[in-house]
Design a protein around this motif. Structure first.
Motif, short mmCIF file in Angstrom:
data_model
loop_
_atom_site.label_atom_id
_atom_site.label_comp_id
_atom_site.label_asym_id
_atom_site.label_seq_id
_atom_site.Cartn_x
_atom_site.Cartn_y
_atom_site.Cartn_z
N THR A 1 16.69 -2.95 24.18
CA THR A 1 15.69 -1.93 23.90
C THR A 1 16.34 -0.59 23.59
N ASP A 2 17.39 -0.24 24.35
CA ASP A 2 18.08 1.01 24.08
C ASP A 2 18.63 1.03 22.66
N THR A 3 19.20 -0.10 22.21
CA THR A 3 19.80 -0.14 20.89
C THR A 3 18.76 -0.07 19.79
N LEU A 4 17.51 -0.43 20.07
CA LEU A 4 16.47 -0.44 19.05
C LEU A 4 15.55 0.77 19.11
N SER A 5 15.66 1.57 20.15
CA SER A 5 14.72 2.67 20.31
C SER A 5 14.76 3.61 19.12
N ASN A 6 15.96 3.85 18.57
CA ASN A 6 16.05 4.76 17.43
C ASN A 6 15.38 4.17 16.19
N VAL A 7 15.39 2.82 16.04
CA VAL A 7 14.74 2.20 14.90
C VAL A 7 13.23 2.32 15.02
N PHE A 8 12.69 2.03 16.21
CA PHE A 8 11.25 2.17 16.42
C PHE A 8 10.80 3.60 16.13
N GLU A 9 11.54 4.55 16.65
CA GLU A 9 11.17 5.95 16.46
C GLU A 9 11.32 6.37 15.01
N SER A 10 12.35 5.86 14.31
CA SER A 10 12.55 6.22 12.91
C SER A 10 11.38 5.77 12.05
N PHE A 11 10.73 4.67 12.43
CA PHE A 11 9.59 4.17 11.67
C PHE A 11 8.28 4.77 12.16
N GLY A 12 8.35 5.75 13.05
CA GLY A 12 7.15 6.47 13.44
C GLY A 12 6.38 5.90 14.60
N ALA A 13 6.96 4.92 15.31
CA ALA A 13 6.26 4.38 16.48
C ALA A 13 6.20 5.43 17.58
N VAL A 14 5.14 5.39 18.35
CA VAL A 14 4.97 6.33 19.46
C VAL A 14 4.55 5.55 20.71
N PRO A 15 4.92 6.04 21.89
CA PRO A 15 4.47 5.37 23.11
C PRO A 15 2.95 5.44 23.23
N VAL A 16 2.34 4.30 23.55
CA VAL A 16 0.88 4.27 23.61
C VAL A 16 0.40 5.12 24.79
N SER A 17 -0.51 6.02 24.50
CA SER A 17 -1.13 6.88 25.52
C SER A 17 -2.33 7.55 24.86
N LYS B 1 0.81 -1.23 0.00
CA LYS B 1 0.00 0.00 0.00
C LYS B 1 0.84 1.27 0.00
N ASN B 2 2.16 1.12 0.12
CA ASN B 2 3.07 2.27 0.18
C ASN B 2 2.69 3.23 1.33
N VAL B 3 2.31 2.64 2.44
CA VAL B 3 1.93 3.41 3.62
C VAL B 3 2.80 2.97 4.79
N LEU B 4 3.39 3.92 5.46
CA LEU B 4 4.16 3.63 6.67
C LEU B 4 3.23 3.77 7.86
N VAL B 5 2.82 2.63 8.41
CA VAL B 5 1.86 2.64 9.52
C VAL B 5 2.54 3.14 10.79
N ARG B 6 1.85 3.99 11.52
CA ARG B 6 2.37 4.51 12.79
C ARG B 6 1.87 3.61 13.92
N GLY B 7 2.76 2.88 14.52
CA GLY B 7 2.38 1.95 15.57
C GLY B 7 2.38 2.58 16.95
N LEU B 8 1.40 2.19 17.77
CA LEU B 8 1.39 2.58 19.19
C LEU B 8 2.04 1.44 19.97
N ALA B 9 3.19 1.74 20.57
CA ALA B 9 4.00 0.70 21.20
C ALA B 9 4.08 0.93 22.71
N HIS B 10 4.46 -0.13 23.42
CA HIS B 10 4.59 -0.05 24.87
C HIS B 10 5.64 1.00 25.25
N PRO B 11 5.36 1.85 26.24
CA PRO B 11 6.32 2.89 26.62
C PRO B 11 7.69 2.36 26.99
N ALA B 12 7.77 1.10 27.44
CA ALA B 12 9.06 0.56 27.84
C ALA B 12 10.02 0.42 26.66
N LEU B 13 9.50 0.46 25.44
CA LEU B 13 10.36 0.35 24.27
C LEU B 13 11.02 1.68 23.91
#
Length: 423
Positions: free
Chosen positions: A260-276, A168-180
């Motif tokens: 988790t620290d090493t991956l936090s930049n990857v999650f954020e780069s793909f638009g993930a946000v802490p769920v709230s 679909k050529n859409v980058l989905v914004r995921g709501l992820a656990h704040p611990a990530l």
């Protein structure tokens, strides 16, 4: 000659260098202790940060590393000074380049897709089930919300994001656990920046860049399977009352990092946000395609006999918010992950371990923030112990679109909202 030469450089000289400094070091250097030396230099330089090149060895500046790009985008060197405000994961997001996205999408396909052979089906508006995602609408003049069950270890997350982007050529914004996210880790940011004495100051900043795809996938798998070390140092290696924080002080501020620290930049780069609620509201307001797993960690780390059971919140708040913006809700279901493992010990078994073992498991789980809020039951953030089986195929079925703009009062009619939630 190397040791005498290095020792001849006095610490006082390093301390006099006021220029912002970036130290890049290969994490897998087997010839010299590059990471230890980088941390030693960081302790003495007034304004230094470390770039840890995960997957690189002694000759780290090879074709996989663009040093010019690293230096140009590093906030210590060329970026505009940051305002003293809380990070806005929604509004400050900048979509990464197609090359960046393709790299990580290819990792999912190479290391996960070929073992799970994911198969997608979707449902058109007339109720016909078709292969692929043809029945999933794109966000145009209103947001789209994908809502479904979360599979064991969250192995479905990358697969869904990959398929939505590929088809679909859409980058989905995921709501992820704040611990990530670093800011969501209990004591992570505060412990790092205010760790007390030498531990907080000397741990400093340390960013991780993956130069090896296998290293990235291993790190992601470690997060999914709970090999994260919630008591490890967060933003800066200090942390009052934590074993690794105290160890950091004893070792001169060495930062104890987790997967988790090493991956936090990857999650954020793909638009993930802490769920709230606030972040969910902001994503819908921005008209994004949003991915939500209401069952969260409770489904990701489910217990014995709970394969594919739903553990969704008692209240239908996400439907009410979606209706406020007239969003299209796409419910989906997925199977496959739980059939690929045999569960040996679940969270209750691990909490019942005798002596300090069970106590440590509980302490690590309690350190994780409750993503569901104070009024909902706290999730046990404890990964089960599994035995791998021959991998099962992953199946995803996206249901018929639910149009929330047809609800009376745009979400203010509680009965109508609850009826759609039960659907």
């Amino acid at each position: 000659w190397l040791q005498p030469g290095a020792s001849s450089l006095p610490s006082s000289l390093l301390a006099s260098i006021a220029t912002p400094t970036v130290i890049a070091a290969g994490a897998q250097d087997r010839l010299l202790p590059s990471i230890q030396e980088a941390r030693r230099l960081q302790r003495h330089l007034p304004d230094a940060s470390i770039i840890r090149l995960e997957g690189s060895g002694h000759i780290s500046l090879d074709a996989r590393v663009n040093l010019t790009d690293i230096l140009c985008r590093h906030p210590k060197l060329f970026a505009e000074p940051k305002k003293n405000k809380r990070k806005d994961y929604v509004r400050d997001f900048v979509k990464p380049s197609p090359q960046y996205i393709d790299r990580y999408i290819n990792i999912v396909e190479q290391y996960l897709g070929r073992f799970t052979s994911p198969t997608f089906f979707s449902t058109t508006v007339d109720g016909k089930i078709v292969p692929g995602l043809a029945g999933v609408p794109l966000p145009s003049n209103k947001p789209v919300l994908l809502v479904g069950n979360h599979q064991l270890f969250g192995l479905d997350l990358g697969i869904i994001i990959k398929e939505m982007y590929r088809e679909k050529n859409v980058l989905v914004r995921g709501l992820a656990h704040p611990a990530l996210f670093r800011e969501g880790r209990k004591g992570g940011k505060e412990g790092g920046n205010e760790g007390g004495g030498r531990g907080g100051r000397e741990g400093g900043e340390e960013e991780v860049l993956f130069t090896d795809d296998a290293a990235l996938f291993t790190s992601a798998l470690s997060v999914s399977m709970g090999g994260d070390g919630w008591e490890g140092g967060g933003g800066g290696g200090g942390g009052e009352g934590r074993e690794t924080g105290r160890e950091g002080k004893r070792e001169g501020g060495r930062e104890e990092r987790s997967a988790t620290d090493t991956l936090s930049n990857v999650f954020e780069s793909f638009g993930a946000v802490p769920v709230s609620p606030a972040n969910f509201y902001a994503l819908l307001e921005a008209g994004e395609a949003v991915l939500l797993f209401p069952g969260g960690a409770r489904e990701t780390y489910h217990r014995k006999g709970e394969d594919y059971r739903l553990f969704w919140p008692t209240k239908s708040e996400f439907v009410r918010l979606a209706a406020h913006f007239g969003a299209t809700i796409i419910p989906f279901s997925a199977v496959g992950a739980a059939d690929s493992f045999s569960m040996l010990l679940d969270s209750q078994d691990l909490l019942s371990l005798p002596g300090p073992l069970g106590a440590r498991v509980k302490r690590m789980s309690d350190a994780v923030p409750n993503a569901r809020g104070a009024r909902e039951e706290k999730e046990d953030f404890i990964a089960p112990v599994l035995w791998p089986l021959p991998p099962a195929r992953f199946y995803f079925l996206f249901g018929s679109p639910l149009e929330t703009d047809t609800l009376p009062g745009r979400g203010r009619d509680k009965e109508a909202v609850e009826t759609m939630y039960q659907e």
